[in-house]
Scaffold this motif. Structure first.
Motif, mmCIF file in Angstrom:
data_model
loop_
_atom_site.group_PDB
_atom_site.id
_atom_site.type_symbol
_atom_site.label_atom_id
_atom_site.label_comp_id
_atom_site.label_asym_id
_atom_site.label_seq_id
_atom_site.Cartn_x
_atom_site.Cartn_y
_atom_site.Cartn_z
ATOM 1 N N LYS A 23 100.598 43.042 -5.683
ATOM 2 C CA LYS A 23 100.459 42.569 -7.061
ATOM 3 C C LYS A 23 101.652 43.022 -7.897
ATOM 4 O O LYS A 23 102.117 44.147 -7.777
ATOM 5 N N ASN A 24 102.135 42.107 -8.741
ATOM 6 C CA ASN A 24 103.228 42.466 -9.636
ATOM 7 C C ASN A 24 102.677 43.027 -10.946
ATOM 8 O O ASN A 24 101.463 43.219 -11.098
ATOM 9 N N GLU A 25 103.568 43.291 -11.890
ATOM 10 C CA GLU A 25 103.133 43.922 -13.145
ATOM 11 C C GLU A 25 102.256 43.005 -13.989
ATOM 12 O O GLU A 25 101.607 43.457 -14.944
ATOM 13 N N TYR A 26 102.231 41.716 -13.664
ATOM 14 C CA TYR A 26 101.390 40.771 -14.401
ATOM 15 C C TYR A 26 100.050 40.511 -13.712
ATOM 16 O O TYR A 26 99.277 39.657 -14.159
ATOM 17 N N GLY A 27 99.789 41.219 -12.616
ATOM 18 C CA GLY A 27 98.528 41.053 -11.911
ATOM 19 C C GLY A 27 98.504 39.888 -10.948
ATOM 20 O O GLY A 27 97.449 39.568 -10.388
ATOM 21 N N LYS A 28 99.636 39.240 -10.732
ATOM 22 C CA LYS A 28 99.715 38.122 -9.798
ATOM 23 C C LYS A 28 100.170 38.624 -8.430
ATOM 24 O O LYS A 28 100.865 39.631 -8.308
ATOM 25 N N LEU A 29 99.777 37.882 -7.399
ATOM 26 C CA LEU A 29 100.043 38.303 -6.031
ATOM 27 C C LEU A 29 101.373 37.747 -5.547
ATOM 28 O O LEU A 29 101.577 36.525 -5.511
ATOM 29 N N GLU A 30 102.286 38.637 -5.166
ATOM 30 C CA GLU A 30 103.560 38.235 -4.591
ATOM 31 C C GLU A 30 103.483 38.352 -3.073
ATOM 32 O O GLU A 30 103.118 39.403 -2.543
ATOM 33 N N ILE A 31 103.805 37.283 -2.376
ATOM 34 C CA ILE A 31 103.730 37.260 -0.920
ATOM 35 C C ILE A 31 105.011 37.853 -0.349
ATOM 36 O O ILE A 31 106.115 37.382 -0.620
ATOM 37 N N LEU A 32 104.858 38.899 0.465
ATOM 38 C CA LEU A 32 106.001 39.606 1.043
ATOM 39 C C LEU A 32 106.228 39.250 2.510
ATOM 40 O O LEU A 32 107.308 39.516 3.041
ATOM 41 N N GLY A 33 105.223 38.698 3.168
ATOM 42 C CA GLY A 33 105.370 38.340 4.567
ATOM 43 C C GLY A 33 104.288 37.366 4.985
ATOM 44 O O GLY A 33 103.159 37.418 4.474
ATOM 45 N N PHE A 34 104.615 36.472 5.898
ATOM 46 C CA PHE A 34 103.652 35.465 6.350
ATOM 47 C C PHE A 34 103.952 35.092 7.789
ATOM 48 O O PHE A 34 105.097 34.832 8.156
ATOM 49 N N GLY A 35 102.910 35.107 8.620
ATOM 50 C CA GLY A 35 103.054 34.692 10.008
ATOM 51 C C GLY A 35 101.763 34.084 10.519
ATOM 52 O O GLY A 35 100.677 34.452 10.074
ATOM 53 N N LYS A 36 101.889 33.159 11.450
ATOM 54 C CA LYS A 36 100.706 32.531 12.046
ATOM 55 C C LYS A 36 100.975 32.238 13.504
ATOM 56 O O LYS A 36 102.124 32.236 13.964
ATOM 57 N N ALA A 37 99.888 31.995 14.234
ATOM 58 C CA ALA A 37 99.990 31.674 15.657
ATOM 59 C C ALA A 37 98.758 30.872 16.059
ATOM 60 O O ALA A 37 97.686 31.034 15.462
#
Length: 468
Positions: free
Chosen positions: A25-39
């Motif tokens: 979460k950033n300072e505004y309470g929103k979610l910042e995506i730092l990594g993503f993977g799927k299989a």
């Protein structure tokens, strides 16, 4: 970005895919995506892990892809979604009688009330996954949403208890742990999806979350901010694919591709003169598939799933007049064309697609806004909810401990000063004694306030140092 906030990872172990998303979460309470993977997932059927080795390989592949998107990530523990037709739910009522009725109702009382529900008698093969309070009762006052701070002798609540098969839960635990991870918590998938696609107004208005996954369709019903019902329908996108495969005589990969590219949930919307050409096998002539026939097959299975949704809504008395927020469709299966129209026609309730962008910060990839990732995003939000609640409780206890410390120190100092004054008082007159004690009290109070000020400054200085 808020560097002090932890990085939380959601792991969605599904029938068709396994996804891992890391966010902060950033300072505004929103979610910042730092990594993503799927299989691709090959060891899971109908939401249940049936082949642990294949599931481990898929989890590791998803993690490797997540690391590839951000090499600086370090993933040790995850929040994991759980589903499957073994999931069941029941309603219970619990009460406690408080010994100290003069004190306010605290979080400790609520924790005791919730922990008592884990002793509820359930089948020996099942295990309690979660205990969710619905409404509290304090003495004769009912329908209380937040009893902390109130006074009362008897505190009770209605609970929604979610259970699952022990072996199915054990297989999930083994798959994750053998992949080198720790499970922070198991979360029912429709609840995670609800957190990702709903806002506060939805919770109050009354909505039904229909999460159409690969192996199951998960249902969660909310009304007036309360979780009223959960259910798992043992049909999903895989069943539609198999119906197409068997009904049209094609390969499973071809059936999946036709469903995604040309599938309609409402047969009346498909064109009569449209056809799909399928290459023949081993020199056989190509096969032509009617888009209309494809749509009829899809509509038949989707109508069956929606009939189950209607059944569950009727079971809990939630008709179309109570669901003012309508039905929110999410999950990979919600992307079928004209599914909203079919849902509204079958249920008589307004419907919309739930996208997991309600709580996401800008800058993420467009793929993460697809409904199929709602569960994974919701798992991260669940992790942050736990983190923020634990942090709040820790801060409250910290203040109480230090307040108690200062009170004890002042009491000890007052006792010591009174004891030292006993011998001196004998040689003084009453007037002199009264004047001297007044001066000493003022000096003592000033000294105590100065010391307390210094301790408070030191306390916050140490806390800031610890953060640094």
């Amino acid at each position: 970005m808020n560097q002090e906030a932890p990085i939380i990872v959601g792991l969605d172990i599904g029938t068709t895919k396994i996804a891992a998303i890391a966010g902060r979460k950033n300072e505004y309470g929103k979610l910042e995506i730092l990594g993503f993977g799927k299989a691709p997932s090959f060891g899971v059927q109908h939401g249940m892990v049936l082949n642990i080795d294949q599931t481990i390989k898929a989890i590791r592949q998803a993690l490797e892809n997540c690391y590839a998107s951000n090499p600086n990530l370090e993933i040790n523990e995850v929040y994991v979604g759980i589903a499957g037709h073994h999931i069941k739910s029941l309603q219970t009522r619990g009460d406690i009688v408080r010994s100290d009725t003069d004190a306010e109702i605290s979080q400790k009382d609520i924790d005791q009330l919730i922990n008592d529900q884990y002793k509820t008698v359930i089948p020996a093969s099942d295990q309690i996954i979660d205990v969710i309070p619905q409404q509290y009762i304090v003495d004769s006052l009912q329908n209380i949403t937040y009893p902390i701070g109130m006074s009362g002798v008897k505190v009770g609540a209605n609970f929604h208890i979610i259970t699952g098969d022990k072996n199915a839960i054990r297989n999930i635990n083994r798959s994750v742990e053998k992949s080198g991870l720790r499970i922070k918590d198991l979360v029912l998938q429709p609840l995670a999806s609800a957190a990702a696609v709903m806002c506060d107004m939805d919770f109050e208005a009354g909505v039904a979350i229909v999460d159409i996954g690969g192996g199951t369709t998960d249902l969660a019903v909310f009304y007036e901010g309360i979780l009223k019902h959960t259910a798992v329908i043992p049909y999903g996108g895989e069943n539609i694919t198999n119906d197409i495969k068997n009904g049209l005589g094609v390969l499973k990969t071809q059936a999946e591709q036709m469903k995604v590219q040309f599938g309609y949930a409402l047969a009346d919307e498909a064109k009569n003169n449209a056809y799909i050409t399928i290459p023949g096998l081993r020199g056989q002539s190509p096969k032509e598939i009617s888009v209309k026939n494809l749509a009829h097959i899809i509509q038949a299975r989707m109508s069956e799933i929606l009939d189950f949704v209607v059944y569950h809504l009727k079971q809990i008395g939630m008709d179309n007049k109570m669901l003012n927020g309508g039905i929110i469709l999410t999950g990979g299966g919600s992307q079928l064309k004209h599914l909203i129209q079919l849902t509204e026609y079958t249920t008589g309730v307004s419907a919309r697609i739930g996208y997991p962008n309600e709580h996401l910060a800008s800058g993420h990839t467009d793929e993460l806004t697809k409904p199929m990732y709602a569960t994974c995003v919701g798992l991260i939000l669940k992790g942050y909810n736990d983190y923020e609640n634990d942090k709040r409780a820790l801060e409250e206890n910290y203040v109480k401990i230090n307040t108690s410390y200062f009170a004890k120190e002042q009491a000890a100092r007052t006792t010591e000063e009174e004891w030292m004054d006993e011998d001196e008082d004998a040689a003084e007159t009453a007037g002199e004694r009264q004047e001297r004690k007044a001066k000493e009290r003022n000096a003592s109070l000033k000294g105590f306030l100065d010391r307390m000020k210094t301790k408070i400054i030191d306390m916050f200085t140490e806390e800031e140092d610890a953060k640094l």
